[in-house]
Structure formats: C-alpha cells, structure tokens
Write an enzyme that holds these catalytic residues in place. Structure first.
Site, PDB file in Angstrom:
ATOM      1  N   VAL A  81      38.261  -6.312 150.537  1.00 29.14           N
ATOM      2  CA  VAL A  81      39.694  -5.589 150.872  1.00 29.14           C
ATOM      3  C   VAL A  81      39.469  -4.233 151.355  1.00 29.14           C
ATOM      4  O   VAL A  81      38.445  -3.595 151.091  1.00 29.14           O
ATOM      5  CB  VAL A  81      40.386  -5.543 149.681  1.00 29.14           C
ATOM      6  CG1 VAL A  81      41.742  -4.657 150.089  1.00 29.14           C
ATOM      7  CG2 VAL A  81      41.093  -6.706 149.353  1.00 29.14           C
TER       8      VAL A  81
ATOM      9  N   PHE B 258      39.887  -3.455 114.830  1.00 36.35           N
ATOM     10  CA  PHE B 258      38.926  -3.123 115.837  1.00 36.35           C
ATOM     11  C   PHE B 258      39.088  -4.116 116.875  1.00 36.35           C
ATOM     12  O   PHE B 258      39.153  -5.396 116.941  1.00 36.35           O
ATOM     13  CB  PHE B 258      37.392  -3.395 115.188  1.00 36.35           C
ATOM     14  CG  PHE B 258      36.301  -3.140 116.141  1.00 36.35           C
ATOM     15  CD1 PHE B 258      36.082  -1.867 116.793  1.00 36.35           C
ATOM     16  CD2 PHE B 258      35.636  -4.209 116.505  1.00 36.35           C
ATOM     17  CE1 PHE B 258      35.183  -1.809 117.710  1.00 36.35           C
ATOM     18  CE2 PHE B 258      34.338  -3.906 117.278  1.00 36.35           C
ATOM     19  CZ  PHE B 258      34.153  -2.704 118.008  1.00 36.35           C
ATOM     20  N   GLN B 259      39.052  -3.403 118.213  1.00 33.78           N
ATOM     21  CA  GLN B 259      39.581  -4.208 119.560  1.00 33.78           C
ATOM     22  C   GLN B 259      40.554  -5.100 119.468  1.00 33.78           C
ATOM     23  O   GLN B 259      41.039  -5.985 120.350  1.00 33.78           O
ATOM     24  CB  GLN B 259      38.047  -5.201 119.595  1.00 33.78           C
ATOM     25  CG  GLN B 259      36.981  -4.620 119.977  1.00 33.78           C
ATOM     26  CD  GLN B 259      35.958  -5.517 120.367  1.00 33.78           C
ATOM     27  OE1 GLN B 259      35.826  -6.491 119.911  1.00 33.78           O
ATOM     28  NE2 GLN B 259      34.828  -5.027 121.471  1.00 33.78           N
TER      29      GLN B 259
ATOM     30  N   PHE C  37      39.158   2.324 154.976  1.00 36.09           N
ATOM     31  CA  PHE C  37      40.605   2.166 155.367  1.00 36.09           C
ATOM     32  C   PHE C  37      41.611   3.387 154.599  1.00 36.09           C
ATOM     33  O   PHE C  37      42.506   3.651 155.146  1.00 36.09           O
ATOM     34  CB  PHE C  37      40.823   0.595 154.530  1.00 36.09           C
ATOM     35  CG  PHE C  37      41.853   0.060 155.298  1.00 36.09           C
ATOM     36  CD1 PHE C  37      41.981  -0.400 156.543  1.00 36.09           C
ATOM     37  CD2 PHE C  37      43.355   0.151 154.663  1.00 36.09           C
ATOM     38  CE1 PHE C  37      43.147  -1.193 157.178  1.00 36.09           C
ATOM     39  CE2 PHE C  37      44.425  -0.511 155.173  1.00 36.09           C
ATOM     40  CZ  PHE C  37      44.377  -1.045 156.484  1.00 36.09           C
TER      41      PHE C  37
END
Length: 573
Positions: A379, A111-112, A464
């Site tokens: 950004v 798990f994980q 942007f």
C-alpha cells in the site's frame, strides 16, 4: 484418547486444509501437537501473527478455498487482527484459531487475558467462544460453512484446556461449498435494460465481482458500445484482451477513466464497491449488479439494483439490450491512447547516476516477469505504479490490500501465495516503509524455502503520505526513513540481495533475481520526488499544493521545490 484438538486437525485435513500459518505458544500446544502427527499438513512458522493472517488471506484468494491461521492467547491472537480485517474486506474464506487463557481464569484479568470474541467481531462473519468440549466439532463445522458461504473470516476462540480435553464427539464432516446461480427477476432486468437502452453514453465500471465473467462483460460492452473502467481489484479480470478498456478512475487511476465516467449519462456497475463518491458523475443514472444486495447504493444512489452474479446477470441482460453505435466508446478509447502514451513517457530511464524513476522500475518488472506471475504491491505509491504499469493477460494475478489499505501486506501475502504453490513466480512491489514494518518475516521466506522475488521501491520516505501532506498544504513531517542497504540485510538473512542505484542496472538485476532458485531481494533506489497525480485535481488539492510550495520556501527548504520541479519537468515537455 481423541482430543478436541486432534478432531479439529482431522476435520481440517478432511476439508482439504494443507497448512496452518502461525506462531506457537503454550495455549496452542494441543493444536500444534496434533498437527505434528499429521504429515499431510504443515505448520508455516511466521515471525509475526499479522503475517500469518495476511498469508492465509492470500492463499484463500488464490485458491478460493478456506485457509487457516492461528494465534496463541492474548497478544498472540490479537496480532492476527489486521490481516483478518484485510481478509474480511477482500471477501476471502479464512478460519482463525484464537487460543484463549484457561477456562477457569476467564474474567479474572489473568495473565494475557483479552476478550477475543469481542475483539474479532467487527472483522468476521462468525466468531464464537468454545467454552465446553461438547460444542465441538459442531462449532467448527458452522465456522467452516460460514467462512466458505459468506466468503469471510470465521474465528473460533478455544481455551487451551478445552483443546486438550477429550472430544465428546469425534465425527469428521466434509463441508462442501454450495453451487448456485443467482439471477435477477425478469422485470428487474427489463427495467435495467430500459435505462441502458435509452441512455446516449453508457460506461461500465467493473470490480472484483467480474472474476470469471470476462467474456460476458465484453459482450455487454460490445452491445452497449461502452468503455470499461475498472477498479483496482477489477484490473486483473477486465484489462486484458479488451478493445473497451480505458483504464482506472479514482485516486490511483487515469485521466481517461475519469473522463469516461463523467461523460456518461448511465453507469453500469458490475461487482464493484468502488469507495470514492467524488469520482462518480452526479447526473448519470446508475444500474448496479452485485451478489450482495446490501452493498448496492452504498457509494452512489442507484436507479436499478440487480442482485445476482455478474456472469449470469450479464448473460441474461445482453439479449434485452439494443445495439448501440455512438461516439462515446471511440472518444474514450482515443483519450485513453493519449493518456497511456503520457504515462509510458514517464516510464523512462533516469540519467546516469540519478535515482531510478519508479514508473520505469514498475514497467520493467511487468516486462520481465513470467506470463503467469503473481504481483503484490505494498500500500502506498507501489500500488499507484502497479495500477498504471503492470500488464495483465488473463493468467497473471494481482493481489494486495486494496480494500483495507494496510501497509506491510506484500511480503506476508507472498508467503501465502508461495506456500500453496512454490513454482508460481511471485513478485512483490515493496515500499521501504512496508518492508521494514514486518521485516522479520523475510526470515520466513528462508526458513520455509519460499522463492519470493522482493523488489523494494527504496525512496527513503513514506512517499504517498508525503504527497497527501503536500496536497493539504503541509510541509512533510515525520515521513523520512533512514534505511539500510536492504540488499546487504537480505544477504545477512540468507536471501540473494542485489542493490540497484542506476537505471542501467535495473534489467540485469531483475533478470538475475527472477532466475534465482530461492528468495531474492532487489533494493532499488528510487526518486522520492516523483508525483503520483490523481486523474482529476480538485481545487482544494491545487490550493494546498500552492500553500505547501510557499511554506517550503519560507521555511528555508526551497531546495526541495527545485528537486521536485527537476524530477517532474518531463511531465510538462
């Protein structure tokens, strides 16, 4: 019993670490429990591990000392990776503690389970897996030393059971930063001086490596009669108190910076890794100074490579240079004055009832902020306006994701700045896209009582990205944002929230927010049709924009062109 985790916290404390940024998890329990018993250190509880890494990087950039973040096993430490990439590209010392699954389960797809030592290898100067308590604290000492001396990210991958095990060695080592001066050999300095002395027009291009070398760079410019063009990360170090400054070049820059580069027959690059080859002149000879020899020549071929610190190399180079006169500097400064005037003409209030011009907002932020403020743009278009309108004075700082270029950096980096100095005014220029990407960490400002001033450029778009699409001849697609009233959202979180929809209200809102004793958010509705034009328009960009215009009309969206023309008409008259 002294555990590995307890020894780790004691060692970090001895080395001046005051806090760890992170999110708790069971694989981190031994570390957080040890931290709990050390009141000299704090746990900065963020809402997303990416924020933890960005914050640690910002703290390290402000102080120059190593900062620490932590993530629990699997998804927890995986969330760190974007902020760690940013710290690595910005060359700041960060130690990341990446917890791991139980040792006996590694390799079983537990798990994980992930493989952190592989995942973090590209964004670090050192990454190692602590498989046995006997490896500590030596690996911690190596990680600290590497992060400090190479100014980068070091990652220790520590399973929870190893962290909670008894320490094999409980020594505590102070890792002192080595101090040295790196200067090129005399024959290399003479070779560089030969190129600069025989050149008719020399232009200096400076970056982050000019930090602390303002006086020496000014001496170089005076001797060479050279205009100084700065990269984004060089702005805070070179722009102020300079009779040689002609602004920036590149995608964010000014026409004057571009012109100064292209009219030079020699370029002196100082501590910069300016990444855009198309903004270097083809025929100029290049002398590049950098502390990292491997960086030299990456962007443009060089004639002389000088490996050394900018401050000491400049001091050694000046006596070898002949005093130039020439008209290059005078012409560049004259062109800069014209360019600056045109940019300032755009930073005016919009008509009543119209969306605020973002240039005006950025200019007023600069005018009203403290003389030692820290500015952090997201950004995207906020970086453009920061580059063009924020004024540096030698005391102000400018941080951002300027090398890695990640959205959502502003608020997380403000957390790192303020966690180490709550009295320092810290102002973000947040995009609406960047703010919402890690919106939950506005709550960190409240919980940790961090008085950030968050100014949102709210144009309801990924502005942007839209400009990039238009320049490529494409219709903007999937860039619109359906935003809430961010001021109302902030107030619901316990943050002072102010909404601005008219230019006439900008000053009062900013003044109120800056004076507020606590976190404040100013949500400013800005015009989405503003064009952030680079200093040199390439043919392909012009062709693409014409194609965009044609497609806009043919698609039945001609009203967009009308709005675009109406907003930007003032650029022509």
């Amino acid at each position: 019993m002294v555990t590995v985790a307890e020894n780790l916290i004691q060692t970090l404390s001895l080395n001046g670490v005051k806090r760890i940024y992170g999110l708790p998890g069971d694989s981190l329990n031994a570390i957080t429990e040890s931290l709990r018993t050390h009141p000299e250190m704090e746990w900065v509880h963020v809402r997303h591990e990416e924020t933890a890494a960005f914050a640690a990087g910002a703290e390290a950039e402000m102080t120059g000392d190593v900062a620490v973040c932590a993530g629990s096993c699997g998804p927890g430490n995986l969330h760190l990776i974007n902020g760690l990439y940013d710290a690595q590209r910005s060359r700041v010392p960060v130690l990341a503690l990446a917890a791991h699954i139980p040792t006996e389960e590694i390799g079983t797809t537990y798990f994980q389970e992930t493989h952190p030592q592989e995942l973090f290898r590209e964004c670090s100067v050192y990454v190692e897996y602590v498989a046995d308590p006997k490896q500590m604290p030596r690996l911690l000492e190596i990680a600290l030393r590497t992060a400090i001396e190479q100014r980068g990210v070091a990652v220790l991958v520590i399973p929870g059971d190893v962290a909670s095990a008894a320490a094999h060695d409980d020594r505590h080592t102070l890792v002192r930063k080595a101090r040295s001066a790196v200067v090129p050999l005399p024959d290399q300095l003479q070779e560089a001086a030969g190129i600069l002395n025989t050149a008719r027009n020399v232009t200096i291009l400076g970056g982050a490596g000019t930090a602390g070398a303002h006086a020496e760079v000014m001496q170089l410019a005076e001797r060479l009669a050279s205009p100084i063009v700065h990269a984004m990360r060089g702005k805070e170090h070179l722009e102020y108190d300079s009779p040689y400054d002609v602004g920036m070049t590149g995608l964010l820059g000014f026409a004057s910076g571009y012109k100064a580069m292209y009219e030079a027959d020699a370029i002196l690059m100082l501590g910069t890794d300016f990444p855009y080859p198309q903004f270097y002149p083809d025929d100029a000879r290049v002398v590049q100074v950098d502390l990292r020899g491997e960086q030299i020549g990456r962007r443009h071929p060089v004639d002389v490579a000088l490996v050394g610190g900018v401050q000491e190399t400049a001091a050694a180079l000046v006596p070898l240079l002949e005093q130039k006169k020439g008209r290059h500097l005078a012409d560049a400064r004259k062109h800069y004055a014209k360019t600056r005037a045109k940019l300032d003409d755009l930073a005016t209030p919009a008509r009543k009832g119209a969306a605020v011009h973002p240039q005006y907002l950025a200019r007023r932020i600069s005018a009203l902020a403290a003389e030692d403020a820290v500015f952090i743009p997201d950004v995207g278009s906020p970086v453009v306006y920061a580059a063009r309108y924020l004024e540096m004075n030698g005391r102000r700082r400018l941080l951002g994701s300027f090398s890695h270029g990640s959205m959502a950096n502003a608020v997380p980096q403000a957390i790192g700045v303020l966690a180490q100095d709550r009295a320092r005014q810290t102002v973000t220029l947040s995009g609406d896209g960047g703010l919402t990407m890690l919106l939950g960490d506005l709550l960190t400002l409240v919980q940790m009582r961090l008085p950030a001033k968050v100014v949102v450029f709210n144009n309801s778009s990924l502005n942007f990205v839209e400009l990039e699409m238009k320049a490529a001849g494409q219709l903007p697609f999937a860039t619109s944002l359906e935003n809430p009233d961010f001021a109302a959202v902030a107030r619901a979180m316990g943050i002072k929230g102010i909404r601005v929809e008219d230019s006439g209200d900008v000053d009062a809102a900013l003044t109120e927010a800056f004076a507020h004793d606590g976190p404040a958010l100013v949500d400013v509705v800005t015009d989405p049709q503003e064009l952030t034009i680079p200093p040199a328009i390439q043919f392909e960009q012009a062709k693409g924009f014409a194609l965009y215009s044609l497609r806009t009309v043919l698609s039945g969206r001609g009203d967009e062109l009308f709005d675009l023309a109406k907003t930007n008409l003032r650029r022509l008259f």
